[in-house]
Write a protein that holds these residues in place. Structure first.
Motif, PDB file in Angstrom:
ATOM      1  N   GLN A 543       5.533 -12.759  -9.584  1.00  0.00           N
ATOM      2  CA  GLN A 543       5.809 -14.181  -9.835  1.00  0.00           C
ATOM      3  C   GLN A 543       6.326 -14.324 -11.269  1.00  0.00           C
ATOM      4  N   LEU A 544       7.547 -14.790 -11.423  1.00  0.00           N
ATOM      5  CA  LEU A 544       8.142 -14.869 -12.764  1.00  0.00           C
ATOM      6  C   LEU A 544       7.919 -16.264 -13.360  1.00  0.00           C
ATOM      7  N   THR A 545       7.392 -16.290 -14.575  1.00  0.00           N
ATOM      8  CA  THR A 545       7.257 -17.551 -15.329  1.00  0.00           C
ATOM      9  C   THR A 545       7.792 -17.280 -16.723  1.00  0.00           C
ATOM     10  N   ASN A 546       7.877 -18.317 -17.535  1.00  0.00           N
ATOM     11  CA  ASN A 546       8.356 -18.091 -18.900  1.00  0.00           C
ATOM     12  C   ASN A 546       7.199 -17.836 -19.869  1.00  0.00           C
ATOM     13  N   VAL A 547       5.993 -17.606 -19.311  1.00  0.00           N
ATOM     14  CA  VAL A 547       4.849 -17.283 -20.162  1.00  0.00           C
ATOM     15  C   VAL A 547       4.697 -15.765 -20.187  1.00  0.00           C
ATOM     16  N   ARG A 548       4.575 -15.184 -21.355  1.00  0.00           N
ATOM     17  CA  ARG A 548       4.387 -13.739 -21.500  1.00  0.00           C
ATOM     18  C   ARG A 548       2.972 -13.468 -21.984  1.00  0.00           C
ATOM     19  N   ALA A 549       2.336 -12.421 -21.431  1.00  0.00           N
ATOM     20  CA  ALA A 549       0.991 -12.049 -21.878  1.00  0.00           C
ATOM     21  C   ALA A 549       0.965 -10.548 -22.098  1.00  0.00           C
ATOM     22  N   SER A 550       0.249 -10.093 -23.111  1.00  0.00           N
ATOM     23  CA  SER A 550       0.270  -8.658 -23.465  1.00  0.00           C
ATOM     24  C   SER A 550      -0.335  -7.792 -22.366  1.00  0.00           C
ATOM     25  N   GLY A 551      -1.291  -8.322 -21.605  1.00  0.00           N
ATOM     26  CA  GLY A 551      -1.969  -7.495 -20.604  1.00  0.00           C
ATOM     27  C   GLY A 551      -1.237  -7.363 -19.286  1.00  0.00           C
ATOM     28  N   SER A 552      -0.442  -8.372 -18.894  1.00  0.00           N
ATOM     29  CA  SER A 552       0.108  -8.382 -17.537  1.00  0.00           C
ATOM     30  C   SER A 552       1.531  -7.838 -17.448  1.00  0.00           C
ATOM     31  N   ASP A 553       2.146  -7.454 -18.567  1.00  0.00           N
ATOM     32  CA  ASP A 553       3.539  -7.006 -18.532  1.00  0.00           C
ATOM     33  C   ASP A 553       3.689  -5.510 -18.789  1.00  0.00           C
ATOM     34  N   ASP A 554       2.682  -4.737 -18.326  1.00  0.00           N
ATOM     35  CA  ASP A 554       2.783  -3.283 -18.478  1.00  0.00           C
ATOM     36  C   ASP A 554       3.873  -2.744 -17.564  1.00  0.00           C
ATOM     37  N   ALA A 555       4.436  -1.574 -17.947  1.00  0.00           N
ATOM     38  CA  ALA A 555       5.460  -0.930 -17.106  1.00  0.00           C
ATOM     39  C   ALA A 555       4.832  -0.473 -15.793  1.00  0.00           C
ATOM     40  N   VAL A 556       5.605  -0.562 -14.709  1.00  0.00           N
ATOM     41  CA  VAL A 556       5.143  -0.128 -13.385  1.00  0.00           C
ATOM     42  C   VAL A 556       5.238   1.390 -13.305  1.00  0.00           C
ATOM     43  N   LYS A 557       4.109   2.064 -13.057  1.00  0.00           N
ATOM     44  CA  LYS A 557       4.113   3.529 -12.934  1.00  0.00           C
ATOM     45  C   LYS A 557       3.783   3.893 -11.483  1.00  0.00           C
ATOM     46  N   LEU A 558       4.744   4.505 -10.799  1.00  0.00           N
ATOM     47  CA  LEU A 558       4.569   4.813  -9.372  1.00  0.00           C
ATOM     48  C   LEU A 558       4.316   6.299  -9.144  1.00  0.00           C
ATOM     49  N   VAL A 559       3.363   6.574  -8.236  1.00  0.00           N
ATOM     50  CA  VAL A 559       3.165   7.958  -7.769  1.00  0.00           C
ATOM     51  C   VAL A 559       4.296   8.261  -6.778  1.00  0.00           C
ATOM     52  N   PRO A 560       4.964   9.434  -6.888  1.00  0.00           N
ATOM     53  CA  PRO A 560       6.069   9.720  -5.939  1.00  0.00           C
ATOM     54  C   PRO A 560       5.580   9.668  -4.497  1.00  0.00           C
ATOM     55  N   PRO A 561       6.389   9.111  -3.571  1.00  0.00           N
ATOM     56  CA  PRO A 561       5.950   9.039  -2.167  1.00  0.00           C
ATOM     57  C   PRO A 561       5.884  10.424  -1.528  1.00  0.00           C
ATOM     58  N   VAL A 562       5.049  10.543  -0.492  1.00  0.00           N
ATOM     59  CA  VAL A 562       4.911  11.816   0.245  1.00  0.00           C
ATOM     60  C   VAL A 562       6.137  11.985   1.137  1.00  0.00           C
ATOM     61  N   ARG A 563       6.787  13.161   1.075  1.00  0.00           N
ATOM     62  CA  ARG A 563       7.939  13.454   1.934  1.00  0.00           C
ATOM     63  C   ARG A 563       7.540  14.505   2.959  1.00  0.00           C
ATOM     64  N   MET A 564       7.770  14.219   4.236  1.00  0.00           N
ATOM     65  CA  MET A 564       7.386  15.158   5.303  1.00  0.00           C
ATOM     66  C   MET A 564       8.621  15.616   6.057  1.00  0.00           C
ATOM     67  N   SER A 565       8.538  16.840   6.599  1.00  0.00           N
ATOM     68  CA  SER A 565       9.636  17.340   7.432  1.00  0.00           C
ATOM     69  C   SER A 565       9.529  16.729   8.826  1.00  0.00           C
ATOM     70  N   LEU A 566      10.557  16.954   9.642  1.00  0.00           N
ATOM     71  CA  LEU A 566      10.581  16.418  11.007  1.00  0.00           C
ATOM     72  C   LEU A 566       9.382  16.901  11.816  1.00  0.00           C
ATOM     73  N   GLU A 567       9.092  18.224  11.771  1.00  0.00           N
ATOM     74  CA  GLU A 567       7.955  18.756  12.546  1.00  0.00           C
ATOM     75  C   GLU A 567       6.630  18.193  12.046  1.00  0.00           C
ATOM     76  N   GLU A 568       6.502  18.044  10.716  1.00  0.00           N
ATOM     77  CA  GLU A 568       5.261  17.488  10.159  1.00  0.00           C
ATOM     78  C   GLU A 568       5.065  16.045  10.615  1.00  0.00           C
ATOM     79  N   MET A 569       6.144  15.274  10.651  1.00  0.00           N
ATOM     80  CA  MET A 569       6.046  13.881  11.104  1.00  0.00           C
ATOM     81  C   MET A 569       5.685  13.805  12.588  1.00  0.00           C
TER      82      MET A 569
END
Length: 604
Positions: A543-569
């Motif tokens: 939700q975008l607002t024009n209020v900025r706060a030091s705690g809520s604007d951290d960078a998004v850090k994502l764990v890489p998604p799991v990739r499976m082969s056709l047979e594994e799926m």
């Protein structure tokens, strides 16, 4: 004037070096010019064979050595393609059994050797990869001899010559101390040890079709060995099935012989030679191709029945038709029928309204290779979870396929693997130390329990374990077996996945999709950390607002998604889930995309 001939097949467990050895033989027999560029593993001609480093289809080749033609047949090493090996052995008069100098005889070695000995073929044993650091040639020779005895080899078969080789470096010796120069000792042993084809040159022409092939110019081709007589181009022939019924009549429009990696047209073929013929449209594997005066079909080995099947249906997801060109049930049906015609280890049945097709095969790998091939040809489809095919005993009880599983693991992981296979109703037959901190485990386990176990096994052994399995027999049904323990994370909406939403949902479980991936309602986007399914919204932006706060604007850090082969799926999905296959994507989904329909189906 008939030319001297030798027909030999190379058999071994997967990855023990058959195709690499054939490469070296062809290079040293003077088949190529000095300045000619030659591919590695040139017998593995298919894209999937090159990518996976395995042989899928048996292929013949031939070389000239001391004015004698040697026909060599490269065979698959994987148990799922055992149907190829059984038929191909009928074309050979001898076999080269290749065994890794460190691993020794493995389950597939036992399977292919048993088939070869039963057909009365005389083997030549090669201990390959002798230059490995952990090679133990003397012990492996003893293990091979024990295997021959266990498989009831006769006196003549037990007197096998033993050679030591490095197929990759292109040398072979009779004694370990001999100079390691070239493969000439092996070629000389083939001429001395393998008998000439025992065939009737004067009888009317008859050949047994062993392999089916297709050529863009010639159409349907049959590969096999001429069992008697001789034939010329344009001769009239007919095809007889195993019951002696005439399948079709026609003419031999083209006769081809194998030389190196190519097929060379010839005017006449002789008894004993392995050839390729064109001109017949209906005759198939195990049929006898003969002149009209022959009325009795040649004896052929029946093919083992399939043990596993999947259902293939039209893709009906919201993203259907966007990525593939071949999407209708008619084109999928035609393609599967063509596959069942050329691949005798695959069976085809269809539902009454012709919109669902059941394909039976030897295992997950064989079914996976078929689906991957179709995917590359532009097909879209949905695939069900593989399920085993049962048989009925005489007393009416249900029998299920049981597999022999051989596992090599580091000692520290042995107990976890034993516990895991016990849960899957496996029965331990043997446990012994294999040296160098390794343990070898031998189990009999139902095929049902092994569906999807490969990826779990690699996780358990930190990628260091080696698991080999082979069909053993049909045994009594073992009762219920636990499937995947964790539930699925299911998308509630259709659109593009958002990084912010994925970041906030990471503690719910492992994700299968990354940001900006197209998702739809009912699609499985991850694995829940608990046992129940959970519906989540991966489209929810910040939700975008024009209020900025030091705690809520951290960078998004994502764990890489799991990739499976056709047979594994395929192995991962449960009974109420499907795999959507398109040329560019593989997606997991629920069978019923709408949550109300899922609840209704669960109640039913």
């Amino acid at each position: 004037m008939t030319q001297e001939l030798r027909n030999i097949a190379i058999i071994a467990h997967v990855d023990h070096g058959k195709t690499t050895l054939i490469d070296s033989i062809m290079k040293q027999s003077g088949m190529f010019r000095d300045n000619q560029t030659v591919d590695e593993r040139m017998m593995d001609s298919g894209d999937l064979e090159k990518e996976r480093g395995i042989t899928i289809l048996a292929k013949p080749t031939s070389i000239m050595w001391r004015d004698i033609r040697i026909n060599i047949i490269d065979t698959p090493g994987h148990a799922d393609f055992g149907g190829e090996v059984e038929r191909v052995l009928g074309m050979a008069d001898g076999v080269i059994l290749l065994t890794d100098a460190a691993e020794g005889p493995m389950p597939q070695t036992k399977f292919v050797l048993g088939k070869a000995l039963a057909q009365g073929l005389r083997p030549i044993v090669i201990i390959n990869k002798i230059d490995r650091g952990d090679a133990r040639p003397e012990e492996v020779v003893d293990e091979v001899f024990d295997l021959f005895v266990a498989l009831d080899a006769n006196e003549q078969q037990l007197e096998f010559p033993i050679l030591y080789a490095s197929g990759r470096d292109g040398w072979c010796v009779r004694e370990l101390e001999d100079p390691r120069d070239n493969l000439h000792p092996l070629l000389d042993v083939i001429l001395d040890h393998v008998p000439q084809p025992d065939v009737a040159h004067d009888a009317p022409f008859a050949m047994l079709a062993t392999l089916l092939d297709s050529d863009p110019y010639l159409g349907r081709c049959l590969v096999g060995r001429v069992m008697q007589g001789q034939a010329s181009v344009n001769d009239s022939v007919r095809g007889l099935n195993l019951d002696g019924e005439v399948v079709e009549s026609g003419r031999l429009t083209k006769l081809l012989r194998f030389e190196g990696t190519s097929r060379v047209p010839v005017d006449k073929v002789m008894a004993g030679d392995i050839v390729c013929i064109a001109g017949l449209t209906k005759s198939s594997v195990s049929d006898t191709i003969c002149v009209p005066e022959v009325t009795e079909p040649l004896r052929s080995t029946p093919i083992d029945p399939p043990t596993m099947s999947v259902n293939i249906t039209v893709n009906d997801s919201p993203l259907a038709g966007r990525e593939g060109k071949k999407v209708t049930s008619t084109v999928i049906r035609e393609r599967l029928l063509a596959e069942a015609e050329t691949n005798v280890a695959i069976t085809f049945t269809e539902s009454s309204n012709r919109d669902a097709f059941e394909i039976g095969g030897r295992g997950e790998l064989q079914l996976g290779v078929l689906i991957e091939t179709m995917r590359r040809e532009g097909f879209e489809m949905t695939v069900s979870r593989p399920r085993v095919l049962y048989q009925q005993a005489e007393d009416g009880s249900r029998l299920e396929p049981i597999e022999e599983v051989t596992i090599d693991v580091d000692e520290e992981y042995a107990s976890a693997v034993v516990d895991s296979l016990n849960r899957r109703k496996g029965e331990m037959l043997d446990m012994r130390s294999a040296g160098a901190g390794k343990t070898r485990l031998l189990f009999l386990a139902p095929s049902r329990g092994l569906i999807g176990y490969q990826s779990r096994f690699l996780t358990q052994t930190r990628g260091t374990g080696v698991l080999n399995r082979i069909f053993h027999s049909f045994g009594p049904h073992k009762g219920p077996i636990e499937s995947r323990r964790n539930g699925a994370l299911i998308s509630t909406d259709s659109g593009m996945a958002v990084a912010y939403a994925l970041f906030n949902l990471q503690d719910r479980g492992q994700m299968f999709v990354g940001p900006q991936t197209a998702v739809y309602q009912g699609m499985i986007v991850g694995e829940h950390s608990r046992g129940n399914d959970l519906e989540i919204n991966v489209l929810k932006g910040k939700q975008l607002t024009n209020v900025r706060a030091s705690g809520s604007d951290d960078a998004v850090k994502l764990v890489p998604p799991v990739r499976m082969s056709l047979e594994e799926m395929m192995a991962y999905i449960n009974e109420d889930e499907l795999l959507e296959v398109t040329p560019t994507n593989l997606r997991l989904r629920k069978q019923y995309l709408c949550p109300h329909e899922r609840k209704k189906a669960a109640r039913a």
